[in-house]
Design an enzyme around this catalytic site. Structure first.
Site, short mmCIF file in Angstrom:
data_model
loop_
_atom_site.label_atom_id
_atom_site.label_comp_id
_atom_site.label_asym_id
_atom_site.label_seq_id
_atom_site.Cartn_x
_atom_site.Cartn_y
_atom_site.Cartn_z
N LYS A 1 8.58 4.93 -2.87
CA LYS A 1 7.21 5.01 -3.34
C LYS A 1 7.07 6.07 -4.44
O LYS A 1 7.80 7.07 -4.46
CB LYS A 1 6.24 5.28 -2.19
CG LYS A 1 6.49 6.55 -1.41
CD LYS A 1 5.53 6.64 -0.22
CE LYS A 1 5.72 7.94 0.56
NZ LYS A 1 4.80 8.04 1.72
N SER B 1 8.57 5.01 5.90
CA SER B 1 7.64 5.57 6.87
C SER B 1 8.21 5.40 8.29
O SER B 1 9.34 5.76 8.55
CB SER B 1 6.26 4.93 6.71
OG SER B 1 5.30 5.56 7.53
N HIS B 2 7.43 4.83 9.20
CA HIS B 2 7.83 4.72 10.61
C HIS B 2 8.59 3.43 10.89
O HIS B 2 8.90 3.14 12.05
CB HIS B 2 6.58 4.76 11.49
CG HIS B 2 5.64 3.62 11.24
ND1 HIS B 2 4.96 3.48 10.05
CD2 HIS B 2 5.28 2.57 12.01
CE1 HIS B 2 4.21 2.39 10.12
NE2 HIS B 2 4.38 1.81 11.29
N THR C 1 0.82 -1.21 0.00
CA THR C 1 0.00 0.00 0.00
C THR C 1 0.86 1.26 0.00
O THR C 1 0.36 2.33 -0.33
CB THR C 1 -0.92 0.02 1.23
OG1 THR C 1 -0.12 -0.13 2.41
CG2 THR C 1 -1.93 -1.11 1.17
N ASP D 1 6.07 10.92 12.20
CA ASP D 1 6.98 9.82 11.91
C ASP D 1 8.07 10.29 10.97
O ASP D 1 8.20 11.48 10.67
CB ASP D 1 6.20 8.63 11.35
CG ASP D 1 5.65 8.88 9.96
OD1 ASP D 1 5.47 10.05 9.60
OD2 ASP D 1 5.37 7.91 9.23
N GLU E 1 -6.92 4.83 9.93
CA GLU E 1 -6.67 4.53 11.33
C GLU E 1 -5.19 4.44 11.69
O GLU E 1 -4.84 4.46 12.86
CB GLU E 1 -7.36 3.22 11.71
CG GLU E 1 -6.99 2.01 10.89
CD GLU E 1 -5.66 1.37 11.29
OE1 GLU E 1 -5.34 1.41 12.49
OE2 GLU E 1 -4.96 0.86 10.42
N SER E 2 -4.33 4.39 10.70
CA SER E 2 -2.89 4.33 10.97
C SER E 2 -2.29 5.71 11.15
O SER E 2 -1.10 5.92 10.91
CB SER E 2 -2.18 3.59 9.84
OG SER E 2 -2.43 4.22 8.59
N ARG F 1 9.23 -1.82 0.25
CA ARG F 1 9.97 -1.70 1.50
C ARG F 1 10.78 -2.96 1.75
O ARG F 1 10.43 -4.04 1.30
CB ARG F 1 9.02 -1.47 2.69
CG ARG F 1 8.30 -0.14 2.66
CD ARG F 1 7.48 0.05 3.93
NE ARG F 1 6.64 1.24 3.85
CZ ARG F 1 5.80 1.62 4.81
NH1 ARG F 1 5.71 0.92 5.91
NH2 ARG F 1 5.06 2.71 4.65
#
Length: 544
Positions: free
Chosen positions: A157, A147-148, A44, A303, A391-392, A48
């Site tokens: 990305k 990201s985090h 998504t 983050d 929600e993340s 990574r």
């Protein structure tokens, strides 16, 4: 969830990543495309992995960068490409590899003026600012970030001219082309020396452009006039150069923590599982910031690529993402008269039902989509969505006049919004959320991971409501069973079961042999635990 003994505490030395060894592995280890874990895989949020696991190495980045150049040519994207990177140790070498390929393919690349770090939302904002009013020569972008994720990880990305995360058709094409390039031994990769590539790149002042435009999306005058004591934690991430500039530009009393880069991230508190993870929504990773909650009127963290937010208030401490999303929505739609009356509220299927209740009272359409911010891009672009959030701890919203700000998640924006709420209402976001619970009830929400074999994960992906024979969940009649999103019919990649007082959703992990169970109850913690238990029993039964 079993907590690590050091959860919420400082890491011990042996937890710190060996940066020289990590970077050496980036250049020396070569992926084998016959091994699935070593192939390019766009989830998504792009590709990574870690060079330690031969899942994020030089050959991966050369192949992906060339695949993006091929994708641009096939889709007639011929404007500049905005290239950004975060502060993970693998981001700098990946930046060099990508720039060498982009330059050799005659792509006009826009890099930070100081060749520094660029948050994800600043790249999205730059793409949209450049493309505004244009019909040809459109820009796109690449953000190099996991990201985090922990310090040993890397990420890559692609953002097309829409400014947000690429859709599945684009990422699948890029993934397949990159793997074909890998399998062919990189013979299709065009590449030039780094010094030549950097010398030919254009310098772009991302910081000034982003910071100066904040007044178009937030009430910065109100924040300044309220003379709030604000705290911001950059977490050593891509926004290290931004927070000080924001304070200076708008005259804010803003104390900035961790605005120096340390690729080991040794200043972090250890997350729940014993890993160093720059997750600004985790109460364990944010233990240090939570301890300072009474020192400031409101505090916020982002983050590593600054697309996620963590909000700490005096009244409630760290708000979980769902609580803050509902709070932000209730505030924004009551305080943005320039937005279209029919502009909707965007949420993912695994976000809190508190958002549904807030949207209904506001009289706004609820746009419920699968997991992934890419589903909000079109609505934010045309103004039919006022807000999109997941929600993340990711969200973005429109400018004050109802036009698009960014089509990717913006942690800086959501952090400063908390200050605007307090400045204009006299209540911090925790107090505002308390008002929502008095009106709608206090939901209990949690996500857990449950073990699953690859075969069980595949079965969960293919699941249909007809395969589920249960009629009740935690004592309540089942009202709906969903495998596709209500708003656009796109597949959830799992199952959501809804009752009047709660729900659960189950989705397989794309990287681990587990499936994720999201659950919420408006009838208390004991009811939530019952939903979780019955959800796991139900899923185990139907996928076995």
């Amino acid at each position: 969830m079993d907590l690590h003994p050091l959860a919420g505490r400082a890491p011990i030395p042996e937890m710190l990543v060996d940066v020289p060894r990590l970077v050496t592995a980036y250049y020396t280890e070569k992926p084998d495309v016959s091994v699935s874990s070593q192939r390019v895989s766009f989830g998504t949020s792009g590709h990574r992995g870690s060079s330690f696991h031969i899942s994020f190495n030089e050959n991966h980045i050369l192949s992906i960068a060339q695949a993006i150049c091929d994708y641009r040519r096939d889709n007639r994207v011929d404007g500049p490409l905005f290239l950004g990177k975060d502060t993970h140790a693998l981001s700098a070498p990946a930046f060099a590899s990508a720039l060498e390929v982009l330059a050799a393919n005659s792509v006009e690349v826009m890099v930070d003026r100081e060749v520094g770090y660029t948050p994800t939302p600043a790249v999205s904002h730059a793409i949209l600012t450049f493309n505004r009013g244009r019909t040809g020569g459109l820009a796109d972008g690449i953000v190099i970030t996991p990201s985090h994720n922990p310090p040993e990880d890397g990420g890559f990305k692609y953002n097309p001219p829409s400014g947000g995360p690429a859709d599945t058709s684009a990422t699948q094409w890029i993934q397949d082309r990159a793997n074909a390039i890998l399998a062919a031994g990189l013979r299709d990769v065009r590449r030039c020396p780094f010094a030549q590539a950097l010398g030919g790149a254009h310098r772009h002042d991302y910081v000034t452009e982003y910071v100066d435009n904040l007044a178009s999306v937030l009430d910065m005058d109100a924040i300044r006039a309220a003379q709030l004591r604000l705290g911001a934690d950059a977490l050593g991430g891509a926004g290290v150069a931004y927070w000080g500039r924001i304070a200076e530009r708008y005259g804010l009393s803003l104390n900035v923590a961790h605005d120096q880069v340390d690729p080991t991230f040794r200043f972090m508190s250890v997350d729940w599982d014993g890993k160093i993870r720059m997750d600004c929504s985790s109460p364990y990773a944010m233990a240090g910031l939570i301890a300072l909650k009474d020192k400031f009127d409101v505090t916020f963290a982002c983050d590593t690529d600054h697309d996620r937010h963590g909000i700490v208030t005096r009244s409630r401490g760290l708000l979980n993402p769902n609580q803050y999303l509902a709070t932000a929505i209730s505030y924004l739609f009551a305080n943005r008269p320039g937005w279209r009356a029919e502009a909707g509220v965007g949420k993912t299927m695994v976000s809190s039902s508190m958002i549904d209740r807030v949207a209904a009272v506001l009289g706004r359409p609820l746009v419920e989509v699968p997991v992934g911010f890419k589903w909000f891009v079109d609505g934010l672009l045309d103004g039919s969505l006022g807000f999109g959030g997941e929600e993340s701890a990711g969200g973005s919203f429109l400018r004050n006049d109802g036009t698009v700000w960014a089509t990717d998640k913006d942690g800086i924006l959501l952090g400063l919004l908390a200050a605007e709420m307090l400045a204009r209402t006299g209540k911090d976001p925790g107090e505002i959320y308390g008002g929502l619970t008095e009106r709608f009830g206090a939901p209990a929400y949690q996500r857990i991971d449950a073990p699953a074999t690859p075969e069980q994960k595949a079965a969960l992906l293919r699941l249909s409501p007809e395969q589920v024979h249960a009629t009740e969940l935690a004592g309540d009649p089942i009202e709906r069973m969903l495998t596709t999103a209500p708003s656009n019919g796109a597949p959830l990649g799992g199952l959501k079961v809804v009752t009047a007082r709660g729900w659960f959703a189950a989705r397989p992990s794309g990287t681990e042999d587990v499936y994720k169970v999201y659950a919420e109850s408006f009838a208390g913690e004991a009811h939530l635990q019952r939903i979780q238990q019955e959800a796991q029993e139900l899923i185990s039964k139907v996928v076995s």
